[in-house]
Design an enzyme around this catalytic site. Sequence first.
Site, PDB file in Angstrom:
ATOM      1  N   HIS B  38      -6.228  11.729 -19.073  1.00  0.00           N
ATOM      2  CA  HIS B  38      -7.184  10.689 -18.660  1.00  0.00           C
ATOM      3  C   HIS B  38      -8.565  11.281 -18.429  1.00  0.00           C
ATOM      4  O   HIS B  38      -9.575  10.724 -18.845  1.00  0.00           O
ATOM      5  CB  HIS B  38      -6.701  10.000 -17.371  1.00  0.00           C
ATOM      6  CG  HIS B  38      -5.823   8.819 -17.624  1.00  0.00           C
ATOM      7  ND1 HIS B  38      -4.492   8.937 -17.916  1.00  0.00           N
ATOM      8  CD2 HIS B  38      -6.094   7.494 -17.637  1.00  0.00           C
ATOM      9  CE1 HIS B  38      -3.983   7.723 -18.088  1.00  0.00           C
ATOM     10  NE2 HIS B  38      -4.933   6.834 -17.928  1.00  0.00           N
ATOM     11  N   LYS B 103       4.505   3.442 -12.285  1.00  0.00           N
ATOM     12  CA  LYS B 103       5.191   2.985 -11.077  1.00  0.00           C
ATOM     13  C   LYS B 103       4.266   3.175  -9.882  1.00  0.00           C
ATOM     14  O   LYS B 103       3.435   4.080  -9.892  1.00  0.00           O
ATOM     15  CB  LYS B 103       6.499   3.745 -10.874  1.00  0.00           C
ATOM     16  CG  LYS B 103       6.273   5.216 -10.523  1.00  0.00           C
ATOM     17  CD  LYS B 103       7.554   5.907 -10.178  1.00  0.00           C
ATOM     18  CE  LYS B 103       7.324   7.378  -9.860  1.00  0.00           C
ATOM     19  NZ  LYS B 103       6.973   7.649  -8.460  1.00  0.00           N
TER      20      LYS B 103
END
Lengths: 279, 185
Positions: B38, B103
């Site tokens: 990222h 999650k």
Amino acid sequence: MRTIKGAEITEAVAKLAIEKAYKIGDEILRGFEWSLENEKSEAGREIIRQLQENAKIAADGVVPYCQDTGMAVFFVEVGQDLKIDGDLEESIQEGIRRGYIDGYLRKSVYKDPLRRVNTSDNTPAIIHYQIVKGDKLKITFGAKGGGSENMSRLAMLKPSDGIEGVKNFVIETVSIGGANACPPLVLGVGIGGNFEKCAILAKKAALRSLEVRNPDPFYAELEEELKEKCNALGIGPMGLGGTVTVLGVNIEVFACHLVALPVAVNINCHAARHGEIIL
Amino acid sequence: MAEYRLTAPLKDEDVVKLKIGDKVLLSGTIYTARDAAHKRVVELLDKGEKPPFEIKGSVIYYVGPTPPRPGMVIGAAGPTTAVRMDAYAPRLMKEGMKAMIAKGKRNDSVKNAMVEYKVVYFGATGGAGALINKCIKKAEVVAFEDLGPEAVRKLEVEDFPLIVVGDSFGGDLYIEGRKKWQKAG
């Protein structure tokens, strides 16, 4: 004097590391059965059924239960009458190296916390040694996932905070971070000692079977009470809402200074991988 | 709560029909990326350079799998905790990313950006690495190979079981689900 070869230790550690990544504990599988009976949310039960299926697939030994196969942590009890033929520390580290490479496990350890370069063999493991009576070597192993470890906390409470302060801190820890730590959880709670002892107690507790209660009935009762209170938080399996958030709460305690009341909560995910060997 | 079958990459009309609690079986092409990947993608975008994969319409899965055994496409491949990607996610949404799979809870800036750019957040079952492995039919490293388990992989998935945990209307199942089951007192 009894002698153990370093190579024997290496082999046993490698085997244990691989086994625990693939085969989830029977106590956890029983915990899933308990969860299905006690989880009131249908979505929560669906998650538990997925975890049961996942455990079944992983037990074939081809794909690990979870991709985070953890950083290895050990509690090693060395009998003072035992002679080790070789380097004990290096024998254990080599066991982890071999286990994580040969077992196709993920290498999740960075050499340095700020410069962040992977060591590529999942070493070093974190090893706590204790010299004990006898001529045996007892090795307790945990493969601790990073997500649940990140949600763990420690507090230096005031003695006046008392048992209520301890309960509130445990419940608050689950309330803040439980959803992110892959519930249903196994909580390791350390109470007492000093700053570092308390964290080590919590880790020891997190690597104990969730079916073994503290031998002191006072703390065994506290374990049951905390389990019930954490499950009333509503977090549920994977944090999506429900009535099963923790499978078990394990408490370990130690003497402490008269001005102190340290408490630590080490959260373990539903994999709660741990194992023990005696050589 | 509805059930859908969707195929990635996704469009706005796929995203806006989804509400928290909906079940989705996702097939198609998705990309993996974690913290380090990222960071690099956002750095490229900020320098005005081309990212190593098509971000428009993309579904990004936060996962760092175990190494595959010989003859397998991937190892255990369950989701990682999303919060570590919160600093980067809004930037990718601005470039057209349509969904994230992971999650755990997200921060407000991520949730606000999801409303602004029409993005959905899917929860996969944490720890179900072996089960999810069965849904992954192909895997290929497409960028940042040096990152090992954190390299960007292009995955072909089939019926990947997901739950909508954050929708494009500001809904958050981590808040709403817990509210429903929390005992008073």
